[in-house]
Design a protein around this motif. Structure first.
Motif, PDB file in Angstrom:
ATOM      1  N   LEU A   3     -21.298 -10.436 -35.576  1.00 14.23           N
ATOM      2  CA  LEU A   3     -21.030 -11.587 -36.424  1.00 14.23           C
ATOM      3  C   LEU A   3     -21.092 -11.198 -37.897  1.00 14.23           C
ATOM      4  N   ARG A   4     -20.333 -11.935 -38.688  1.00 12.61           N
ATOM      5  CA  ARG A   4     -20.327 -11.751 -40.131  1.00 12.61           C
ATOM      6  C   ARG A   4     -20.648 -13.105 -40.761  1.00 12.61           C
ATOM      7  N   TYR A   5     -21.370 -13.090 -41.870  1.00 12.85           N
ATOM      8  CA  TYR A   5     -21.775 -14.328 -42.526  1.00 12.85           C
ATOM      9  C   TYR A   5     -21.244 -14.355 -43.958  1.00 12.85           C
ATOM     10  N   ARG A   6     -20.737 -15.510 -44.345  1.00  9.36           N
ATOM     11  CA  ARG A   6     -20.332 -15.733 -45.732  1.00  9.36           C
ATOM     12  C   ARG A   6     -21.102 -16.944 -46.245  1.00  9.36           C
ATOM     13  N   SER A   7     -21.454 -16.927 -47.532  1.00  9.54           N
ATOM     14  CA  SER A   7     -22.167 -18.080 -48.071  1.00  9.54           C
ATOM     15  C   SER A   7     -21.688 -18.409 -49.476  1.00  9.54           C
ATOM     16  N   ALA A   8     -21.894 -19.658 -49.852  1.00  6.17           N
ATOM     17  CA  ALA A   8     -21.622 -20.124 -51.213  1.00  6.17           C
ATOM     18  C   ALA A   8     -22.802 -20.989 -51.641  1.00  6.17           C
ATOM     19  N   MET A   9     -23.338 -20.709 -52.819  1.00  3.78           N
ATOM     20  CA  MET A   9     -24.523 -21.403 -53.325  1.00  3.78           C
ATOM     21  C   MET A   9     -24.164 -22.101 -54.636  1.00  3.78           C
ATOM     22  N   ARG A  10     -24.529 -23.383 -54.740  1.00  6.98           N
ATOM     23  CA  ARG A  10     -24.292 -24.143 -55.961  1.00  6.98           C
ATOM     24  C   ARG A  10     -25.517 -24.991 -56.270  1.00  6.98           C
ATOM     25  N   SER A  11     -25.815 -25.146 -57.561  1.00 10.15           N
ATOM     26  CA  SER A  11     -26.923 -26.003 -57.979  1.00 10.15           C
ATOM     27  C   SER A  11     -26.553 -26.689 -59.283  1.00 10.15           C
ATOM     28  N   HIS A 102     -32.428 -17.904 -41.304  1.00  9.48           N
ATOM     29  CA  HIS A 102     -32.306 -16.451 -41.130  1.00  9.48           C
ATOM     30  C   HIS A 102     -31.560 -16.197 -39.835  1.00  9.48           C
ATOM     31  N   LEU A 103     -30.563 -15.334 -39.911  1.00 10.35           N
ATOM     32  CA  LEU A 103     -29.759 -14.986 -38.745  1.00 10.35           C
ATOM     33  C   LEU A 103     -29.891 -13.504 -38.438  1.00 10.35           C
ATOM     34  N   GLU A 104     -30.043 -13.216 -37.162  1.00 11.37           N
ATOM     35  CA  GLU A 104     -30.073 -11.842 -36.680  1.00 11.37           C
ATOM     36  C   GLU A 104     -29.135 -11.801 -35.487  1.00 11.37           C
ATOM     37  N   GLY A 105     -27.872 -11.401 -35.749  1.00  9.65           N
ATOM     38  CA  GLY A 105     -26.868 -11.564 -34.709  1.00  9.65           C
ATOM     39  C   GLY A 105     -26.669 -13.049 -34.455  1.00  9.65           C
ATOM     40  N   ASP A 182     -19.331 -21.617 -36.471  1.00  4.23           N
ATOM     41  CA  ASP A 182     -20.381 -22.489 -37.001  1.00  4.23           C
ATOM     42  C   ASP A 182     -20.387 -22.452 -38.530  1.00  4.23           C
ATOM     43  N   GLN A 183     -20.757 -23.580 -39.119  1.00  2.67           N
ATOM     44  CA  GLN A 183     -21.133 -23.624 -40.523  1.00  2.67           C
ATOM     45  C   GLN A 183     -22.516 -24.256 -40.620  1.00  2.67           C
ATOM     46  N   TYR A 184     -23.307 -23.733 -41.542  1.00  2.00           N
ATOM     47  CA  TYR A 184     -24.645 -24.267 -41.776  1.00  2.00           C
ATOM     48  C   TYR A 184     -24.758 -24.711 -43.227  1.00  2.00           C
ATOM     49  N   LEU A 185     -25.493 -25.785 -43.432  1.00  2.00           N
ATOM     50  CA  LEU A 185     -25.704 -26.328 -44.765  1.00  2.00           C
ATOM     51  C   LEU A 185     -27.198 -26.462 -45.023  1.00  2.00           C
ATOM     52  N   LEU A 186     -27.669 -25.839 -46.092  1.00  2.00           N
ATOM     53  CA  LEU A 186     -29.013 -26.068 -46.609  1.00  2.00           C
ATOM     54  C   LEU A 186     -28.855 -26.876 -47.890  1.00  2.00           C
ATOM     55  N   CYS A 187     -29.694 -27.889 -48.089  1.00  2.00           N
ATOM     56  CA  CYS A 187     -29.530 -28.719 -49.277  1.00  2.00           C
ATOM     57  C   CYS A 187     -30.822 -29.411 -49.673  1.00  2.00           C
ATOM     58  N   SER A 188     -30.933 -29.697 -50.963  1.00  2.00           N
ATOM     59  CA  SER A 188     -32.023 -30.533 -51.449  1.00  2.00           C
ATOM     60  C   SER A 188     -31.641 -31.998 -51.247  1.00  2.00           C
ATOM     61  N   ASP A 189     -32.631 -32.896 -51.389  1.00  2.00           N
ATOM     62  CA  ASP A 189     -32.341 -34.309 -51.120  1.00  2.00           C
ATOM     63  C   ASP A 189     -31.483 -34.940 -52.207  1.00  2.00           C
ATOM     64  N   GLU A 238     -16.885 -14.154 -36.161  1.00  2.00           N
ATOM     65  CA  GLU A 238     -16.925 -12.979 -35.298  1.00  2.00           C
ATOM     66  C   GLU A 238     -16.138 -11.842 -35.937  1.00  2.00           C
ATOM     67  N   VAL A 239     -16.714 -10.648 -35.907  1.00  2.00           N
ATOM     68  CA  VAL A 239     -16.044  -9.467 -36.441  1.00  2.00           C
ATOM     69  C   VAL A 239     -15.108  -8.926 -35.376  1.00  2.00           C
ATOM     70  N   THR A 240     -13.835  -8.820 -35.706  1.00  2.00           N
ATOM     71  CA  THR A 240     -12.855  -8.266 -34.768  1.00  2.00           C
ATOM     72  C   THR A 240     -12.425  -6.898 -35.253  1.00  2.00           C
ATOM     73  N   GLU A 241     -12.340  -5.978 -34.343  1.00  2.00           N
ATOM     74  CA  GLU A 241     -11.954  -4.616 -34.693  1.00  2.00           C
ATOM     75  C   GLU A 241     -10.502  -4.370 -34.274  1.00  2.00           C
ATOM     76  N   LEU A 242      -9.709  -3.930 -35.230  1.00  2.00           N
ATOM     77  CA  LEU A 242      -8.307  -3.625 -34.945  1.00  2.00           C
ATOM     78  C   LEU A 242      -8.194  -2.180 -34.428  1.00  2.00           C
TER      79      LEU A 242
END
Length: 247
Positions: A3-11, A102-105, A182-189, A238-242
């Motif tokens: 798996l590969r993870y991408r994130s975007a953080m804004r405040s 935290h993600l591990e695989g 999947d997408q995950y969202l962390l956020c303040s109130d 998911e990481v795909t290998e060509l």
């Protein structure tokens, strides 16, 4: 499965507050993300949230997989101790929420203290992973208060636990399995107090984590943004290998 993870953080400080007491951390390299919402006023809330973020930024996750969860908890406890000590010295209360992923695989750890939230968006459905540590949530859980009355309750902003308010940190955690897409969202109130979950779900359908994060902040500002607002959007792919086939 790789798996590969991408994130975007804004405040954003918001439209009313003068100081941003939120802090956030995105360590894509070790798949660790944190949102912390400080409390205690201008002089203390931002310091408290930054202290927690600093301890998580420094945690070593290069060891065996089985040691990574305990290392994260230990870092949170060290941050808690630092805030408790500083509050005792200054004679004033300070603290912060904390929600992390935290993600591990495919193995997912979600850990939180306070009312900053973690959500999972999967196949068009939005699910809140965390459960608010707040007085009104405890009243709801006991059947004393209806969920529809929570926002207007006079104790709506009172937390039942936070990092830095007690010598013994009380965390809550869940373990889950992430899936490609999947997408995950962390956020303040600052987000969840003004943007309804159906709108959050609609925005999570946007094609990139950066687009989602930008629109979540914009939507909050458009609705008045009375508090600081911080979001981290994480996608799982998911990481795909060509393979090159030789003639």
């Amino acid at each position: 499965m790789r798996l590969r993870y991408r994130s975007a953080m804004r405040s954003h400080t918001g439209n009313v507050r003068q100081v941003n007491e939120d802090s956030a951390l995105a360590r894509d390299d070790v798949a660790l993300w944190l949102v912390a919402d400080g409390m205690g006023g201008h002089a203390h809330g931002d310091w408290a949230s930054q202290t927690v973020a600093g301890h998580l930024a420094a945690v070593d996750l290069s060891g065996p997989v089985a040691e990574r969860g305990p290392a994260i908890v230990a870092a949170l406890k060290a941050g808690n101790a630092a805030i408790v000590e500083a509050a005792a010295r200054s004679g004033s209360q300070m603290g912060t929420t904390a929600v992390l992923l935290h993600l591990e695989g495919q193995d997912l750890l979600c850990l939180w203290v306070g009312d900053s939230r973690a959500y999972r968006f999967r196949r068009g459905g939005l699910v809140q992973l965390s459960r608010d540590h707040s007085v009104v949530q405890e009243l709801i859980d006991r059947g004393v208060l209806d969920a529809s009355e929570a926002e207007s309750h006079p104790m709506a902003h009172v937390l039942s636990r936070a990092v830095g308010t007690e010598a013994e940190l009380r965390t809550e955690a869940i373990h889950d399995q992430a899936m490609p897409g999947d997408q995950y969202l962390l956020c303040s109130d600052g987000l969840t107090k003004v943007v309804p979950e159906d709108v959050i779900a609609r925005l999570l359908r946007l094609p990139s984590v950066n687009a989602v994060a930008d629109r979540l902040i914009a939507e909050t500002l458009a609705r008045g943004a009375p508090d600081n607002v911080t979001v981290i959007v994480i996608s799982v792919e998911e990481v795909t290998e060509l393979m090159r086939i030789e003639p």
